[in-house]
Design an enzyme around this catalytic site. Structure first.
Site, PDB file in Angstrom:
ATOM      1  N   LYS A  29      -5.610  20.211  19.382  1.00  0.00           N
ATOM      2  CA  LYS A  29      -4.598  20.695  20.338  1.00  0.00           C
ATOM      3  C   LYS A  29      -4.049  22.048  19.908  1.00  0.00           C
ATOM      4  O   LYS A  29      -3.123  22.579  20.497  1.00  0.00           O
ATOM      5  CB  LYS A  29      -3.439  19.696  20.418  1.00  0.00           C
ATOM      6  CG  LYS A  29      -3.849  18.298  20.837  1.00  0.00           C
ATOM      7  CD  LYS A  29      -2.612  17.400  20.857  1.00  0.00           C
ATOM      8  CE  LYS A  29      -2.988  15.943  21.026  1.00  0.00           C
ATOM      9  NZ  LYS A  29      -1.852  15.052  20.726  1.00  0.00           N
TER      10      LYS A  29
ATOM     11  N   ARG B 161     -10.606  19.774   2.866  1.00  0.00           N
ATOM     12  CA  ARG B 161     -11.821  20.605   2.981  1.00  0.00           C
ATOM     13  C   ARG B 161     -11.667  21.451   4.233  1.00  0.00           C
ATOM     14  O   ARG B 161     -11.352  20.933   5.309  1.00  0.00           O
ATOM     15  CB  ARG B 161     -13.076  19.749   3.073  1.00  0.00           C
ATOM     16  CG  ARG B 161     -14.302  20.574   3.436  1.00  0.00           C
ATOM     17  CD  ARG B 161     -15.584  19.824   3.312  1.00  0.00           C
ATOM     18  NE  ARG B 161     -15.931  19.606   1.918  1.00  0.00           N
ATOM     19  CZ  ARG B 161     -17.089  19.077   1.513  1.00  0.00           C
ATOM     20  NH1 ARG B 161     -17.989  18.720   2.399  1.00  0.00           N
ATOM     21  NH2 ARG B 161     -17.342  18.914   0.230  1.00  0.00           N
TER      22      ARG B 161
ATOM     23  N   HIS C  84     -15.222  24.603  -5.118  1.00  0.00           N
ATOM     24  CA  HIS C  84     -15.326  23.154  -4.913  1.00  0.00           C
ATOM     25  C   HIS C  84     -15.068  22.526  -6.291  1.00  0.00           C
ATOM     26  O   HIS C  84     -15.983  22.018  -6.941  1.00  0.00           O
ATOM     27  CB  HIS C  84     -16.723  22.816  -4.386  1.00  0.00           C
ATOM     28  CG  HIS C  84     -16.871  21.439  -3.819  1.00  0.00           C
ATOM     29  ND1 HIS C  84     -15.952  20.428  -4.012  1.00  0.00           N
ATOM     30  CD2 HIS C  84     -17.861  20.893  -3.065  1.00  0.00           C
ATOM     31  CE1 HIS C  84     -16.382  19.336  -3.398  1.00  0.00           C
ATOM     32  NE2 HIS C  84     -17.526  19.591  -2.816  1.00  0.00           N
TER      33      HIS C  84
HETATM   34  C1  NCD Z   1     -21.668  20.544  -1.206  1.00  0.00           C
HETATM   35  C2  NCD Z   1     -20.568  21.237  -0.432  1.00  0.00           C
HETATM   36  O1  NCD Z   1     -20.021  20.695   0.515  1.00  0.00           O
HETATM   37  O2  NCD Z   1     -20.252  22.346  -0.845  1.00  0.00           O
HETATM   38  N1  NCD Z   1     -21.740  19.182  -0.953  1.00  0.00           N
HETATM   39  C3  NCD Z   1     -20.955  18.334  -1.693  1.00  0.00           C
HETATM   40  O3  NCD Z   1     -19.749  18.372  -1.639  1.00  0.00           O
HETATM   41  N2  NCD Z   1     -21.585  17.496  -2.522  1.00  0.00           N
HETATM   42  C4  NCD Z   1     -22.978  21.215  -1.157  1.00  0.00           C
HETATM   43  C5  NCD Z   1     -23.601  21.514   0.166  1.00  0.00           C
HETATM   44  O4  NCD Z   1     -23.074  21.207   1.232  1.00  0.00           O
HETATM   45  O5  NCD Z   1     -24.690  22.084   0.122  1.00  0.00           O
END
Ligand code: NCD
Length: 332
Positions: free
Chosen positions: A104, A125, A153
């Site tokens: 929205k 994320r 990450h």
């Molecule tokens: C990775 C990501 O999302 O960065 N995956 C994960 O978290 N294991 C790698 C990827 O998507 O290639």
């Protein structure tokens, strides 16, 4: 604008046994070798708990929000499983934010400020670099970065490093080769930074257009780490202790014809593995889309599914360390 909220700052002052109590986990830059050892020790304890009894009630009554603006299988499920095995529960916004008020037009800060009314911490994320930091600036509760675009990450890097240590018994002295999409692969960025805390040699294997970003390469060199760049896995296969293979990140390409040029650049095959050391490991953050032949899955050196399992123990350890002042694990 964004400012430090009193709740989070207070938590930091109160921190006792756990060095992460009340803290955000945004970048691997927050970690020292000592802090990594702490998390690895807790993770080993968590593995014991899971193997012996399946779960504990350490985080009973605690609630974690998982907010995923990008697809995920392992990261989201392992955080959910980790929370369940610690006796807590999860608000799962992991099946696509299109089903939340984001569709929205709600902003990230408002979504975060809503979820923290219900949860004790938020796993995020998001496709933009720096989004986890922005969320943390607005939030009173800890934010855990589960991938911010092509940035970092950190929880994946922790489980990657833990896997290396568990599989090979050490990190110092190893030769690690990173293969694939080194430009857009956030797992490569975070793991490379963590490895700089150790006495390692790094090789970066990629096509020209997917080379490691220059600023990160300069950071590695400034740390005095011996580095090598090549296009060919054959150049590193014989000496590598760790072959860290990654997927070409299709979703990051503005021009898909460029993706088509590099998508099938590498494949780790049984023939290639015959030239590798007897004691080495092949890792991959997964998902794989052709970079590792299924024909090597039964090779004992193929460590990627053990790596997946370690993700559970590392995320249990992190959640315990962020959400409880004392983590009563025998290994510590
Ligand atoms: C990775 C990501 O999302 O960065 N995956 C994960 O978290 N294991 C790698 C990827 O998507 O290639």
């Amino acid at each position: 604008m964004a400012r430090e909220r009193p709740g989070k700052a207070d938590n930091r002052r109160e921190a006792s046994a756990s060095p992460f109590y009340g803290q955000d986990i945004l970048s691997v830059s927050q970690f020292t070798r000592e802090k990594l050892e702490y998390i690895f020790g807790v993770a080993e304890g968590m593995r014991e708990i899971v193997r012996r009894t399946g779960s504990t009630d350490l985080l009973r009554g605690k609630v974690l929000a998982c907010l995923f603006y990008e697809p995920s299988t392992r990261t989201s499920s392992s955080f959910i499983a980790a929370m369940a095995r610690l006796g807590g529960s999860v608000i799962p916004i992991t099946q696509g934010v299109q089903f939340s008020s984001v569709s929205k037009g709600e902003s990230l800060p408002d979504t975060i400020r809503t979820l923290e009314c219900y949860a004790d911490a938020i796993v995020l994320r998001h496709p933009e670099v720096g989004s986890a930091k922005i969320a943390a600036d607005y939030a009173r509760k800890p934010i855990i970065n589960a991938g911010d675009g092509v940035g970092e990450h950190p929880t994946q890097a922790l489980l990657d490093l833990f896997t290396i240590k568990e599989e090979l018994g050490r990190i110092d002295g190893l030769k690690v080769a990173m293969v694939g999409d080194l430009k857009y692969g956030r797992t490569v960025h975070s793991l490379t930074k963590l490895l700089c805390l150790y006495d390692v040699e790094l090789s970066f294997v990629s096509p020209e257009i997917l080379r490691l970003p220059m600023d990160l390469m300069n950071e590695v060199k400034a740390r005095g780490i011996p580095v090598r760049e090549t296009y060919d896995v054959a150049d590193v296969i014989e000496e590598a202790d760790v072959l860290y293979v990654t997927r070409v990140q299709k979703e990051r390409f503005a021009d898909l014809s460029q993706y088509d040029q590099v998508k099938d650049y590498y494949e780790i095959t049984p023939e290639l593995m015959r030239r590798a050391k007897e004691r080495m490991i092949v890792m991959h953050p997964l998902p794989r889309v052709g970079e590792i032949s299924y024909a090597i899955d039964d090779d004992p050196r193929a460590a990627y599914f053990r790596q997946v399992e370690n993700g559970l123990y590392i995320r249990m350890a992190l959640l315990a360390a962020v959400l409880s002042k004392e983590v009563p694990i025998p290994n510590l």
